[in-house]
Design a protein around this motif. Structure first.
Motif, PDB file in Angstrom:
ATOM      1  N   ALA A 163       0.831  -1.205   0.000  1.00 26.75           N
ATOM      2  CA  ALA A 163       0.000   0.000   0.000  1.00 26.75           C
ATOM      3  C   ALA A 163       0.864   1.254   0.000  1.00 26.75           C
ATOM      4  O   ALA A 163       0.574   2.233  -0.705  1.00 26.75           O
ATOM      5  N   GLU A 164       1.958   1.236   0.774  1.00 24.73           N
ATOM      6  CA  GLU A 164       2.857   2.386   0.815  1.00 24.73           C
ATOM      7  C   GLU A 164       3.473   2.642  -0.558  1.00 24.73           C
ATOM      8  O   GLU A 164       3.605   3.792  -1.004  1.00 24.73           O
ATOM      9  N   THR A 165       3.861   1.575  -1.245  1.00 22.09           N
ATOM     10  CA  THR A 165       4.450   1.721  -2.571  1.00 22.09           C
ATOM     11  C   THR A 165       3.464   2.373  -3.542  1.00 22.09           C
ATOM     12  O   THR A 165       3.819   3.284  -4.304  1.00 22.09           O
ATOM     13  N   PHE A 166       2.218   1.936  -3.507  1.00 20.96           N
ATOM     14  CA  PHE A 166       1.211   2.559  -4.365  1.00 20.96           C
ATOM     15  C   PHE A 166       1.019   4.035  -4.006  1.00 20.96           C
ATOM     16  O   PHE A 166       0.912   4.895  -4.892  1.00 20.96           O
ATOM     17  N   LEU A 167       0.968   4.338  -2.706  1.00 18.75           N
ATOM     18  CA  LEU A 167       0.741   5.710  -2.274  1.00 18.75           C
ATOM     19  C   LEU A 167       1.909   6.626  -2.626  1.00 18.75           C
ATOM     20  O   LEU A 167       1.729   7.842  -2.761  1.00 18.75           O
ATOM     21  N   ARG A 168       3.089   6.071  -2.750  1.00 22.82           N
ATOM     22  CA  ARG A 168       4.249   6.880  -3.131  1.00 22.82           C
ATOM     23  C   ARG A 168       4.343   7.054  -4.650  1.00 22.82           C
ATOM     24  O   ARG A 168       5.214   7.781  -5.134  1.00 22.82           O
ATOM     25  N   HIS A 169       3.475   6.367  -5.383  1.00 22.66           N
ATOM     26  CA  HIS A 169       3.452   6.502  -6.853  1.00 22.66           C
ATOM     27  C   HIS A 169       2.000   6.689  -7.297  1.00 22.66           C
ATOM     28  O   HIS A 169       1.481   5.910  -8.111  1.00 22.66           O
ATOM     29  N   PRO A 170       1.314   7.714  -6.792  1.00 23.81           N
ATOM     30  CA  PRO A 170      -0.120   7.876  -7.102  1.00 23.81           C
ATOM     31  C   PRO A 170      -0.369   8.086  -8.591  1.00 23.81           C
ATOM     32  O   PRO A 170       0.312   8.868  -9.252  1.00 23.81           O
ATOM     33  N   GLY A 171      -1.310   7.313  -9.115  1.00 22.16           N
ATOM     34  CA  GLY A 171      -1.672   7.442 -10.519  1.00 22.16           C
ATOM     35  C   GLY A 171      -0.711   6.781 -11.484  1.00 22.16           C
ATOM     36  O   GLY A 171      -0.960   6.733 -12.684  1.00 22.16           O
ATOM     37  N   GLN A 172       0.404   6.240 -10.977  1.00 15.80           N
ATOM     38  CA  GLN A 172       1.415   5.628 -11.852  1.00 15.80           C
ATOM     39  C   GLN A 172       1.130   4.142 -12.019  1.00 15.80           C
ATOM     40  O   GLN A 172       0.801   3.447 -11.051  1.00 15.80           O
ATOM     41  N   VAL A 173       1.234   3.661 -13.236  1.00 16.12           N
ATOM     42  CA  VAL A 173       1.089   2.228 -13.477  1.00 16.12           C
ATOM     43  C   VAL A 173       2.385   1.539 -13.068  1.00 16.12           C
ATOM     44  O   VAL A 173       3.468   1.877 -13.569  1.00 16.12           O
ATOM     45  N   LEU A 174       2.277   0.581 -12.158  1.00 17.90           N
ATOM     46  CA  LEU A 174       3.434  -0.165 -11.681  1.00 17.90           C
ATOM     47  C   LEU A 174       3.317  -1.604 -12.164  1.00 17.90           C
ATOM     48  O   LEU A 174       2.314  -2.272 -11.913  1.00 17.90           O
ATOM     49  N   SER A 175       4.345  -2.081 -12.850  1.00 14.10           N
ATOM     50  CA  SER A 175       4.327  -3.451 -13.354  1.00 14.10           C
ATOM     51  C   SER A 175       4.551  -4.431 -12.203  1.00 14.10           C
ATOM     52  O   SER A 175       5.000  -4.057 -11.118  1.00 14.10           O
TER      53      SER A 175
END
Length: 224
Positions: A163-175
């Motif tokens: 969750a922290e990783t997603f929150l540190r990259h808001p709106g970014q598509v992460l593979s």
């Protein structure tokens, strides 16, 4: 002069154990080798080590059992699994069982050393960080406390890291590969479905609308 980090090497193959111990010592670490599962657990649970390199095929208790008992006992020691068992099933079992990284034998010592240093760096106490938030989703990285539109949610350590990783990259598509590297540090486990498993866990707890699947690309955090 700072005290060297103490590494517990759980390995019953004398040649590999000696190789890893000598390499760690040359890199400035203090390494202790233990060759049986029960002894590994007894050493690790004392809290006297900064990291463990863990073989799965130990006599007595195997590595999976050692790791499971340590996590049940509340031990947070970083664990890098180093084993000849490199199937996707074993990789997922190790990571879901509480390992921080997974390397298959044969291996290059330079890569193991890089992963040891990375895990030790990540385990050091982090400076105070502000609460991360996005449109009603809030996460305190220090406490793993999460609120979704004011509702408290309990996450495991791995779920909170994702969750922290997603929150540190808001709106970014992460593979999936990016998430494996950022959350698990497991570049070698590129075929693992552990990312998909933990995304499902997060959707179940946060709400399915928070994490969007971008077909053929990965996942993206979106406002709930």
């Amino acid at each position: 002069m700072s005290t060297p980090s103490r590494i517990l090497v759980a390995e019953d193959e004398p040649r590999i154990a000696s190789f890893v111990k000598k390499g760690l010592a040359a890199a400035g670490f203090e390494a202790t080798v233990v060759a049986d599962g029960a002894g590994v657990y007894d050493h690790a649970v004392t809290g006297g080590f900064d990291l463990m390199v863990l073989d799965i095929g130990l006599p007595g208790l195997d590595g999976f059992a050692v790791l499971r008992r340590l996590r049940q006992a509340g031990s947070t020691i970083p664990v890098i699994i180093l084993t000849a068992r490199d199937s996707v099933r074993d990789t997922v079992a190790g990571l879901e069982g509480g390992a921080d990284d997974y390397m298959a034998k044969p291996f290059r010592f330079e890569e193991l050393l890089a992963r040891v240093r990375l895990r030790l760096e990540r385990a050091r106490p982090a400076p105070d960080r502000d609460v991360l938030s996005l449109h009603g989703l809030e996460l305190d990285p220090r406490t793993r406390y999460v609120r979704v539109h004011g509702r408290g949610v309990e996450l495991s350590a791995r779920e909170a890291a994702l969750a922290e990783t997603f929150l540190r990259h808001p709106g970014q598509v992460l593979s999936r590969d990016q998430l494996l590297r950022l959350v698990w540090g497991a570049e070698a486990a590129g075929g693992s479905n552990v990312v998909d498993v933990y995304v499902r866990y997060l959707r179940r707890k946060l709400g399915p609308e928070w994490i969007a699947t971008v077909r053929g690309a990965g996942y993206r955090l979106e406002p709930g």
